[in-house]
Scaffold this motif. Structure first.
Motif, mmCIF file in Angstrom:
data_model
loop_
_atom_site.group_PDB
_atom_site.id
_atom_site.type_symbol
_atom_site.label_atom_id
_atom_site.label_comp_id
_atom_site.label_asym_id
_atom_site.label_seq_id
_atom_site.Cartn_x
_atom_site.Cartn_y
_atom_site.Cartn_z
ATOM 1 N N LEU A 14 -28.267 -28.068 43.380
ATOM 2 C CA LEU A 14 -27.474 -26.687 43.156
ATOM 3 C C LEU A 14 -26.166 -27.102 43.740
ATOM 4 N N GLY A 15 -26.042 -27.709 45.017
ATOM 5 C CA GLY A 15 -24.887 -27.854 45.849
ATOM 6 C C GLY A 15 -23.893 -28.754 45.026
ATOM 7 N N LEU A 16 -24.135 -29.567 44.177
ATOM 8 C CA LEU A 16 -23.401 -30.630 43.482
ATOM 9 C C LEU A 16 -22.914 -29.768 42.317
ATOM 10 N N ILE A 17 -23.603 -29.010 41.466
ATOM 11 C CA ILE A 17 -23.153 -28.204 40.601
ATOM 12 C C ILE A 17 -22.245 -27.123 40.967
ATOM 13 N N ALA B 290 -25.120 -20.568 39.939
ATOM 14 C CA ALA B 290 -26.158 -19.698 39.934
ATOM 15 C C ALA B 290 -27.181 -19.760 38.421
ATOM 16 N N ALA B 291 -26.332 -20.035 37.365
ATOM 17 C CA ALA B 291 -27.026 -20.323 36.178
ATOM 18 C C ALA B 291 -28.255 -21.646 36.341
ATOM 19 N N THR B 292 -27.825 -22.559 37.270
ATOM 20 C CA THR B 292 -28.697 -23.685 37.126
ATOM 21 C C THR B 292 -29.901 -23.159 37.998
ATOM 22 N N GLY B 293 -29.545 -22.201 39.237
ATOM 23 C CA GLY B 293 -30.746 -22.091 40.054
ATOM 24 C C GLY B 293 -31.592 -20.960 39.268
ATOM 25 N N ALA B 294 -31.074 -20.197 38.456
ATOM 26 C CA ALA B 294 -31.940 -19.232 37.531
ATOM 27 C C ALA B 294 -32.718 -20.132 36.713
ATOM 28 N N PHE B 295 -32.286 -21.081 36.218
ATOM 29 C CA PHE B 295 -33.046 -21.953 35.217
ATOM 30 C C PHE B 295 -34.135 -22.608 35.999
ATOM 31 N N LEU B 296 -33.821 -23.003 37.159
ATOM 32 C CA LEU B 296 -34.883 -23.941 37.958
ATOM 33 C C LEU B 296 -36.123 -22.775 38.326
ATOM 34 N N THR C 228 -41.586 -20.988 37.714
ATOM 35 C CA THR C 228 -42.374 -19.950 37.312
ATOM 36 C C THR C 228 -43.374 -20.424 36.215
ATOM 37 N N LEU C 229 -42.874 -20.866 35.223
ATOM 38 C CA LEU C 229 -43.417 -21.310 33.818
ATOM 39 C C LEU C 229 -44.641 -22.221 34.268
ATOM 40 N N VAL C 230 -44.372 -23.404 34.957
ATOM 41 C CA VAL C 230 -45.185 -24.602 35.423
ATOM 42 C C VAL C 230 -46.306 -24.471 36.323
ATOM 43 N N THR C 231 -46.092 -23.087 37.204
ATOM 44 C CA THR C 231 -47.018 -22.858 38.413
ATOM 45 C C THR C 231 -48.164 -21.902 37.778
ATOM 46 N N GLY C 232 -49.229 -21.826 38.557
ATOM 47 C CA GLY C 232 -50.074 -20.712 38.437
ATOM 48 C C GLY C 232 -51.094 -21.533 37.313
ATOM 49 N N ARG C 233 -51.665 -20.327 36.683
ATOM 50 C CA ARG C 233 -52.690 -20.269 35.344
ATOM 51 C C ARG C 233 -51.931 -20.581 34.187
ATOM 52 N N MET C 234 -52.476 -21.549 33.417
ATOM 53 C CA MET C 234 -51.977 -22.058 32.234
ATOM 54 C C MET C 234 -52.414 -21.513 30.823
ATOM 55 N N ASP C 235 -53.466 -20.279 30.817
ATOM 56 C CA ASP C 235 -53.894 -20.129 29.597
ATOM 57 C C ASP C 235 -52.893 -19.215 28.897
ATOM 58 N N GLN C 236 -53.317 -18.976 27.584
ATOM 59 C CA GLN C 236 -52.288 -18.692 26.585
ATOM 60 C C GLN C 236 -51.796 -17.174 26.952
ATOM 61 N N GLY C 237 -52.758 -16.342 27.329
ATOM 62 C CA GLY C 237 -52.101 -15.004 27.727
ATOM 63 C C GLY C 237 -51.236 -14.811 28.711
ATOM 64 N N VAL C 238 -51.357 -15.662 29.729
ATOM 65 C CA VAL C 238 -50.763 -15.799 31.054
ATOM 66 C C VAL C 238 -49.374 -16.425 30.531
ATOM 67 N N LEU D 28 -31.442 -12.737 37.430
ATOM 68 C CA LEU D 28 -31.756 -13.485 38.393
ATOM 69 C C LEU D 28 -30.394 -14.268 38.521
ATOM 70 N N ALA D 29 -29.820 -14.970 37.520
ATOM 71 C CA ALA D 29 -28.444 -15.388 37.814
ATOM 72 C C ALA D 29 -27.597 -14.656 38.525
ATOM 73 N N GLY D 30 -27.453 -13.373 38.174
ATOM 74 C CA GLY D 30 -26.654 -12.462 38.723
ATOM 75 C C GLY D 30 -26.751 -12.318 40.363
ATOM 76 N N ALA D 31 -28.249 -12.348 40.652
ATOM 77 C CA ALA D 31 -28.587 -12.096 42.131
ATOM 78 C C ALA D 31 -28.235 -13.419 42.896
ATOM 79 N N ILE D 32 -28.213 -14.517 42.159
ATOM 80 C CA ILE D 32 -27.939 -15.826 42.953
ATOM 81 C C ILE D 32 -26.296 -16.053 42.990
ATOM 82 N N THR D 33 -25.870 -15.422 42.216
ATOM 83 C CA THR D 33 -24.289 -15.790 42.260
ATOM 84 C C THR D 33 -23.671 -15.510 43.313
ATOM 85 N N PRO D 34 -23.758 -14.336 44.415
ATOM 86 C CA PRO D 34 -23.037 -14.283 45.794
ATOM 87 C C PRO D 34 -23.551 -15.392 46.420
ATOM 88 N N MET D 35 -24.925 -15.801 46.435
ATOM 89 C CA MET D 35 -25.343 -16.965 47.358
ATOM 90 C C MET D 35 -24.432 -18.403 47.063
#
Length: 278
Positions: free
Chosen positions: A68-71, A86-92, A97-107, A122-129
């Protein structure tokens, strides 16, 4: 290369080196604080640390900070860099979020829809940082070009590390959660040392547990959760403090899981076993 070109090249190279190193340091501080603070309060309890364990997570946060610092400092324009970061942070965050936790179809369906709607906010919230980070790097570059003493450049990065550490401290469990996790650990230790099912702590004798002594092992990790606990389908005992209602999950090294719902701190939990990944 002309003198002006050399100056611009040196400015750009220094800015990117500072962004990379400061980002990695920021991520490292956040990782250390966020991964260690609950262990400071619960030093003898094996806490669950997804996805890579405490050391792996600290290194992961350092790598994320470096990226994030380099980008954020790659473009010459400050605003563009802040938006890219900010866009990179939101993407990460979306990927994690997608790869952690339960993996069944409904979730999975719910997660995908959720992150798609949240990406732009989320990208908007990260932009000030990222904007503050870029401003700090710009200040350090100016001080470098002005040949100011190194010690005069340190206060701003140090203040940034303190603020990041304070943000990492928000990972601390609330006091009532620490009571629940401590009770769960003590209950499991008592259960593991019990000679028979009839001498187990009462929550571990329930049919929903399905044979604690035949499934539990001495190696496990504990996780506290208070979000979306309805999915465990554990009947709720009465509570005088419903805002404390949460679960503690014990993950054993043989794949067996035990979920205990606490209606409030100090109350006896209701437990249920799961063979599937949680």
């Amino acid at each position: 290369m002309s003198g002006e070109s050399q100056y611009i090249h040196h400015d750009t190279l220094y800015r990117r080196c500072v962004g990379l190193s400061l980002g990695a340091s920021t991520g490292l501080v956040y990782g250390i604080v966020s991964q260690s603070i609950n262990r400071f309060y619960l030093p003898h309890i094996p806490l669950f640390s997804p996805p890579l364990g405490i050391v792996g997570n600290i290194l992961l946060w350092s790598l994320i900070g470096a990226l994030l610092g380099l980008i954020t400092v790659l473009p010459a324009e400050t605003i563009t860099g802040a938006l890219y970061g900010a866009a990179t942070g939101a993407f990460l965050v979306t990927i994690l979020t997608l790869v952690t936790g339960r993996m069944d179809q409904g979730v999975w369906t719910g997660k995908i829809l959720g992150v798609l709607f949240l990406f732009i906010p989320l990208a908007g919230a990260i932009t000030p940082m990222t904007a503050i980070f870029r401003w700090i790097v710009n200040k350090l570059v100016v001080k470098h070009l002005e040949n100011t003493p190194i010690w005069t450049r340190l206060p701003i990065p140090i203040l940034l590390m303190v603020l990041v550490g304070a943000v990492g401290a928000f990972s601390r469990m609330p006091p009532y959660a620490r009571i629940m996790v401590t009770h769960m650990n003590e209950m499991l230790q008592t259960g593991l040392s019990s000679p028979s099912e009839t001498q187990l702590p009462r929550p571990l004798q329930h049919p929903r547990v399905g044979g604690f002594l035949s499934h539990a092992t001495n190696h496990y990790s504990l996780e506290w959760q208070n979000i979306n606990i309805n999915r465990f389908a554990i009947p709720r005992p009465m509570s005088s403090r419903p805002w404390e209602e949460s679960v503690v999950i014990a993950r054993f090294d043989n794949g067996w899981n035990l979920v205990c719902l606490y209606p409030e701190s100090g109350a006896e939990p209701a437990c249920k076993a799961y063979q599937n990944d949680l």
